[in-house]
Motif scaffolding. Structure first.
Motif, PDB file in Angstrom:
ATOM      1  N   LEU A  91       3.269   2.361   1.859  1.00 52.48           N
ATOM      2  CA  LEU A  91       2.065   2.839   2.544  1.00 52.48           C
ATOM      3  C   LEU A  91       0.951   1.792   2.638  1.00 52.48           C
ATOM      4  O   LEU A  91       0.062   1.907   3.481  1.00 52.48           O
ATOM      5  CB  LEU A  91       1.506   4.063   1.813  1.00 52.48           C
ATOM      6  CG  LEU A  91       2.396   5.298   1.765  1.00 52.48           C
ATOM      7  CD1 LEU A  91       1.758   6.364   0.896  1.00 52.48           C
ATOM      8  CD2 LEU A  91       2.632   5.814   3.171  1.00 52.48           C
ATOM      9  N   ILE A  92       0.986   0.779   1.771  1.00 50.81           N
ATOM     10  CA  ILE A  92      -0.120  -0.168   1.663  1.00 50.81           C
ATOM     11  C   ILE A  92      -0.460  -0.832   3.002  1.00 50.81           C
ATOM     12  O   ILE A  92      -1.596  -0.793   3.460  1.00 50.81           O
ATOM     13  CB  ILE A  92       0.190  -1.274   0.627  1.00 50.81           C
ATOM     14  CG1 ILE A  92       0.360  -0.683  -0.753  1.00 50.81           C
ATOM     15  CG2 ILE A  92      -0.906  -2.330   0.620  1.00 50.81           C
ATOM     16  CD1 ILE A  92       0.974  -1.657  -1.743  1.00 50.81           C
ATOM     17  N   ALA A 109      -5.988   1.779   0.174  1.00 48.49           N
ATOM     18  CA  ALA A 109      -4.839   0.916  -0.103  1.00 48.49           C
ATOM     19  C   ALA A 109      -5.108   0.040  -1.325  1.00 48.49           C
ATOM     20  O   ALA A 109      -4.284  -0.041  -2.247  1.00 48.49           O
ATOM     21  CB  ALA A 109      -4.516   0.052   1.111  1.00 48.49           C
ATOM     22  N   CYS A 160      -3.523   0.391  -5.176  1.00 51.37           N
ATOM     23  CA  CYS A 160      -2.816  -0.719  -5.823  1.00 51.37           C
ATOM     24  C   CYS A 160      -3.399  -1.029  -7.196  1.00 51.37           C
ATOM     25  O   CYS A 160      -2.671  -1.191  -8.176  1.00 51.37           O
ATOM     26  CB  CYS A 160      -2.882  -1.969  -4.947  1.00 51.37           C
ATOM     27  SG  CYS A 160      -1.907  -1.887  -3.458  1.00 51.37           S
ATOM     28  N   TRP A 213       4.305   3.976  -2.995  1.00 58.30           N
ATOM     29  CA  TRP A 213       3.003   3.493  -2.544  1.00 58.30           C
ATOM     30  C   TRP A 213       3.131   2.179  -1.771  1.00 58.30           C
ATOM     31  O   TRP A 213       2.401   1.937  -0.796  1.00 58.30           O
ATOM     32  CB  TRP A 213       2.057   3.324  -3.732  1.00 58.30           C
ATOM     33  CG  TRP A 213       0.673   2.946  -3.307  1.00 58.30           C
ATOM     34  CD1 TRP A 213       0.070   1.736  -3.459  1.00 58.30           C
ATOM     35  CD2 TRP A 213      -0.285   3.777  -2.637  1.00 58.30           C
ATOM     36  NE1 TRP A 213      -1.195   1.766  -2.938  1.00 58.30           N
ATOM     37  CE2 TRP A 213      -1.432   3.012  -2.423  1.00 58.30           C
ATOM     38  CE3 TRP A 213      -0.267   5.099  -2.207  1.00 58.30           C
ATOM     39  CZ2 TRP A 213      -2.560   3.507  -1.793  1.00 58.30           C
ATOM     40  CZ3 TRP A 213      -1.390   5.597  -1.575  1.00 58.30           C
ATOM     41  CH2 TRP A 213      -2.523   4.807  -1.372  1.00 58.30           C
ATOM     42  N   GLY A 215       5.530  -4.630   2.086  1.00 60.82           N
ATOM     43  CA  GLY A 215       5.614  -3.367   1.355  1.00 60.82           C
ATOM     44  C   GLY A 215       7.027  -3.091   0.874  1.00 60.82           C
ATOM     45  O   GLY A 215       7.240  -2.631  -0.246  1.00 60.82           O
ATOM     46  N   LEU A 251      -9.472   3.652   4.684  1.00 64.33           N
ATOM     47  CA  LEU A 251      -8.044   3.468   4.447  1.00 64.33           C
ATOM     48  C   LEU A 251      -7.742   2.115   3.789  1.00 64.33           C
ATOM     49  O   LEU A 251      -6.848   2.016   2.944  1.00 64.33           O
ATOM     50  CB  LEU A 251      -7.255   3.633   5.745  1.00 64.33           C
ATOM     51  CG  LEU A 251      -7.315   5.026   6.376  1.00 64.33           C
ATOM     52  CD1 LEU A 251      -6.512   5.061   7.668  1.00 64.33           C
ATOM     53  CD2 LEU A 251      -6.837   6.089   5.400  1.00 64.33           C
ATOM     54  N   VAL A 252      -8.509   1.097   4.158  1.00 70.24           N
ATOM     55  CA  VAL A 252      -8.358  -0.213   3.496  1.00 70.24           C
ATOM     56  C   VAL A 252      -8.739  -0.078   2.025  1.00 70.24           C
ATOM     57  O   VAL A 252      -8.041  -0.577   1.137  1.00 70.24           O
ATOM     58  CB  VAL A 252      -9.204  -1.297   4.201  1.00 70.24           C
ATOM     59  CG1 VAL A 252      -9.256  -2.576   3.377  1.00 70.24           C
ATOM     60  CG2 VAL A 252      -8.653  -1.570   5.591  1.00 70.24           C
ATOM     61  N   TRP A 263       4.637  -5.068   7.325  1.00 71.53           N
ATOM     62  CA  TRP A 263       5.325  -3.919   6.735  1.00 71.53           C
ATOM     63  C   TRP A 263       6.452  -4.352   5.802  1.00 71.53           C
ATOM     64  O   TRP A 263       6.786  -3.656   4.853  1.00 71.53           O
ATOM     65  CB  TRP A 263       5.846  -2.980   7.821  1.00 71.53           C
ATOM     66  CG  TRP A 263       6.907  -3.602   8.683  1.00 71.53           C
ATOM     67  CD1 TRP A 263       6.724  -4.318   9.827  1.00 71.53           C
ATOM     68  CD2 TRP A 263       8.307  -3.576   8.441  1.00 71.53           C
ATOM     69  NE1 TRP A 263       7.925  -4.753  10.326  1.00 71.53           N
ATOM     70  CE2 TRP A 263       8.920  -4.298   9.497  1.00 71.53           C
ATOM     71  CE3 TRP A 263       9.106  -3.021   7.454  1.00 71.53           C
ATOM     72  CZ2 TRP A 263      10.295  -4.482   9.576  1.00 71.53           C
ATOM     73  CZ3 TRP A 263      10.491  -3.200   7.541  1.00 71.53           C
ATOM     74  CH2 TRP A 263      11.061  -3.927   8.587  1.00 71.53           C
ATOM     75  N   LEU A 272      -1.816   1.234   5.903  1.00 76.94           N
ATOM     76  CA  LEU A 272      -3.221   1.575   5.639  1.00 76.94           C
ATOM     77  C   LEU A 272      -4.141   0.393   5.936  1.00 76.94           C
ATOM     78  O   LEU A 272      -5.179   0.542   6.582  1.00 76.94           O
ATOM     79  CB  LEU A 272      -3.401   2.029   4.189  1.00 76.94           C
ATOM     80  CG  LEU A 272      -2.775   3.362   3.801  1.00 76.94           C
ATOM     81  CD1 LEU A 272      -2.875   3.585   2.293  1.00 76.94           C
ATOM     82  CD2 LEU A 272      -3.421   4.503   4.560  1.00 76.94           C
ATOM     83  N   VAL A 273      -3.769  -0.789   5.454  1.00 72.66           N
ATOM     84  CA  VAL A 273      -4.583  -1.983   5.681  1.00 72.66           C
ATOM     85  C   VAL A 273      -4.616  -2.346   7.164  1.00 72.66           C
ATOM     86  O   VAL A 273      -5.674  -2.685   7.710  1.00 72.66           O
ATOM     87  CB  VAL A 273      -4.059  -3.175   4.840  1.00 72.66           C
ATOM     88  CG1 VAL A 273      -4.751  -4.478   5.230  1.00 72.66           C
ATOM     89  CG2 VAL A 273      -4.260  -2.900   3.356  1.00 72.66           C
TER      90      VAL A 273
END
Length: 166
Positions: free
Chosen positions: A51-52, A67, A71, A48, A131, A63-64, A128, A55-56
């Protein structure tokens, strides 16, 4: 444009996921074991985490929310069994001192260092990488949980000091 009111709604809806996941994981950890639930949640966090930030960074409201909700859901999955798992790792004579110390130190290190590191990563490389950092920390957590014993079936009244920590 995301207004303050809309941000608040997104956060509140995501917090609902935290509460639901905490209750769910508490119930499940009593049935299948605290360690197993913690292992599963840490393993999911590894994936995950990657991907956070995409998405944000999309700036799409759904999508925000996804995310953030993901979490907080994963946080809830670990919160549920943790309150039983930590004390059960220590002998009766120091059970709650040991649990409080480990939880507090984990909170200080886990709450103070990551934001400092994340700001540096975002500024120097990009969001990125945060993440990736979260995935590495989750992998370390997974290794630590795998090194600990399952405590669900241990009769804490029948064990002597320190015998429930194998």
């Amino acid at each position: 444009m995301i207004t303050s009111r809309l941000r608040l709604v997104i956060v509140l809806l995501a917090v609902v996921m935290l509460g639901l996941a905490t209750v769910f994981s508490s119930i499940i950890s009593d049935r299948v074991g605290r360690r197993r639930v913690l292992v599963i949640s840490a393993a999911i966090v590894i994936g995950w985490a990657l991907l956070i930030f995409p998405l944000v960074d999309s700036r799409n409201l759904f999508l925000v929310w996804l995310a953030l909700a993901g979490c907080l859901c994963l946080m809830g999955l670990s919160f549920g069994p943790m309150s039983a798992f930590l004390p059960e790792l220590f002998p009766t004579r120091c059970r709650y001192s040991g649990a409080a110390l480990s939880y507090s130190l984990g909170g200080v290190l886990g709450g103070a260092l990551p934001p400092i590191i994340a700001v540096q990563l975002q500024a120097s490389v990009g969001s990125w990488t945060i993440g990736g950092y979260i995935a590495v920390v989750a992998a370390i957590s997974l290794g630590c949980v795998l090194a600990l014993p399952e405590t669900r079936q241990v009769d804490l009244d029948a064990t002597g000091p320190g015998t429930n920590f194998r």
